[in-house]
Design a protein around this motif. Structure first.
Motif, PDB file in Angstrom:
ATOM      1  N   THR A  46      30.612  40.727  90.475  1.00  0.00           N
ATOM      2  CA  THR A  46      29.617  40.389  89.465  1.00  0.00           C
ATOM      3  C   THR A  46      30.275  39.680  88.298  1.00  0.00           C
ATOM      4  O   THR A  46      31.453  39.893  88.023  1.00  0.00           O
ATOM      5  CB  THR A  46      28.912  41.649  88.920  1.00  0.00           C
ATOM      6  OG1 THR A  46      29.895  42.524  88.379  1.00  0.00           O
ATOM      7  CG2 THR A  46      28.113  42.369  89.983  1.00  0.00           C
ATOM      8  N   VAL A  47      29.505  38.858  87.639  1.00  0.00           N
ATOM      9  CA  VAL A  47      29.940  38.229  86.398  1.00  0.00           C
ATOM     10  C   VAL A  47      28.787  38.389  85.417  1.00  0.00           C
ATOM     11  O   VAL A  47      27.730  37.789  85.591  1.00  0.00           O
ATOM     12  CB  VAL A  47      30.273  36.727  86.577  1.00  0.00           C
ATOM     13  CG1 VAL A  47      30.671  36.109  85.248  1.00  0.00           C
ATOM     14  CG2 VAL A  47      31.373  36.540  87.600  1.00  0.00           C
ATOM     15  N   LEU A  48      28.968  39.264  84.431  1.00  0.00           N
ATOM     16  CA  LEU A  48      27.964  39.490  83.400  1.00  0.00           C
ATOM     17  C   LEU A  48      28.569  39.107  82.059  1.00  0.00           C
ATOM     18  O   LEU A  48      29.707  39.439  81.777  1.00  0.00           O
ATOM     19  CB  LEU A  48      27.536  40.959  83.389  1.00  0.00           C
ATOM     20  CG  LEU A  48      26.916  41.464  84.693  1.00  0.00           C
ATOM     21  CD1 LEU A  48      26.751  42.974  84.646  1.00  0.00           C
ATOM     22  CD2 LEU A  48      25.584  40.793  84.938  1.00  0.00           C
ATOM     23  N   VAL A  49      27.782  38.418  81.235  1.00  0.00           N
ATOM     24  CA  VAL A  49      28.328  37.873  80.001  1.00  0.00           C
ATOM     25  C   VAL A  49      27.424  38.222  78.822  1.00  0.00           C
ATOM     26  O   VAL A  49      26.246  37.900  78.826  1.00  0.00           O
ATOM     27  CB  VAL A  49      28.459  36.330  80.101  1.00  0.00           C
ATOM     28  CG1 VAL A  49      29.134  35.776  78.871  1.00  0.00           C
ATOM     29  CG2 VAL A  49      29.199  35.930  81.354  1.00  0.00           C
ATOM     30  N   ARG A  50      27.981  38.868  77.823  1.00  0.00           N
ATOM     31  CA  ARG A  50      27.252  39.134  76.583  1.00  0.00           C
ATOM     32  C   ARG A  50      27.211  37.873  75.732  1.00  0.00           C
ATOM     33  O   ARG A  50      28.133  37.068  75.739  1.00  0.00           O
ATOM     34  CB  ARG A  50      27.953  40.213  75.765  1.00  0.00           C
ATOM     35  CG  ARG A  50      27.832  41.578  76.316  1.00  0.00           C
ATOM     36  CD  ARG A  50      28.478  42.551  75.375  1.00  0.00           C
ATOM     37  NE  ARG A  50      28.426  43.887  75.932  1.00  0.00           N
ATOM     38  CZ  ARG A  50      29.081  44.904  75.443  1.00  0.00           C
ATOM     39  NH1 ARG A  50      29.840  44.750  74.401  1.00  0.00           N
ATOM     40  NH2 ARG A  50      28.973  46.085  75.995  1.00  0.00           N
ATOM     41  N   GLY A  51      26.146  37.731  74.965  1.00  0.00           N
ATOM     42  CA  GLY A  51      26.069  36.673  73.968  1.00  0.00           C
ATOM     43  C   GLY A  51      25.756  35.294  74.504  1.00  0.00           C
ATOM     44  O   GLY A  51      25.924  34.312  73.791  1.00  0.00           O
ATOM     45  N   VAL A  52      25.350  35.179  75.746  1.00  0.00           N
ATOM     46  CA  VAL A  52      24.977  33.888  76.308  1.00  0.00           C
ATOM     47  C   VAL A  52      23.458  33.889  76.431  1.00  0.00           C
ATOM     48  O   VAL A  52      22.901  34.400  77.394  1.00  0.00           O
ATOM     49  CB  VAL A  52      25.656  33.642  77.670  1.00  0.00           C
ATOM     50  CG1 VAL A  52      25.184  32.344  78.290  1.00  0.00           C
ATOM     51  CG2 VAL A  52      27.162  33.639  77.504  1.00  0.00           C
ATOM     52  N   ASN A  53      22.817  33.358  75.397  1.00  0.00           N
ATOM     53  CA  ASN A  53      21.364  33.392  75.337  1.00  0.00           C
ATOM     54  C   ASN A  53      20.742  32.006  75.293  1.00  0.00           C
ATOM     55  O   ASN A  53      19.646  31.803  75.765  1.00  0.00           O
ATOM     56  CB  ASN A  53      20.901  34.174  74.111  1.00  0.00           C
ATOM     57  CG  ASN A  53      21.440  35.586  74.095  1.00  0.00           C
ATOM     58  OD1 ASN A  53      21.379  36.285  75.091  1.00  0.00           O
ATOM     59  ND2 ASN A  53      21.982  35.996  72.967  1.00  0.00           N
TER      60      ASN A  53
END
Length: 75
Positions: A46-53
């Protein structure tokens, strides 16, 4: 806000405390795993990224390299 002023120190302390919180993606990963289990699939990562909106937020983010490596690993 002054450098090393009260507000700056409060903000720094808040950021350090927030870094100690449990991973905010845990519920998402649990749901993902439930779907995989239901369909009898195996996760390859998985690749989950905070702050990419917004458009362009991902530019220069280290998650791009993670996504690339994950894509390369698919056989």
């Amino acid at each position: 806000m002054r450098i090393n002023g009260n507000t700056a120190q409060l903000a720094q302390s808040f950021a350090e405390g927030a870094a100690q919180l449990p991973n905010l993606f845990d519920p998402i990963i649990m749901q993902y795993q439930m779907v995989l289990d239901f369909f009898k699939l195996e996760s390859i990562g998985t690749v989950l990224v905070r702050g990419v909106n917004d458009i362009g937020d991902i530019d220069g983010n280290s998650a791009l390299k993670e996504a690339y490596e994950l894509g390369k690993s698919i056989v």
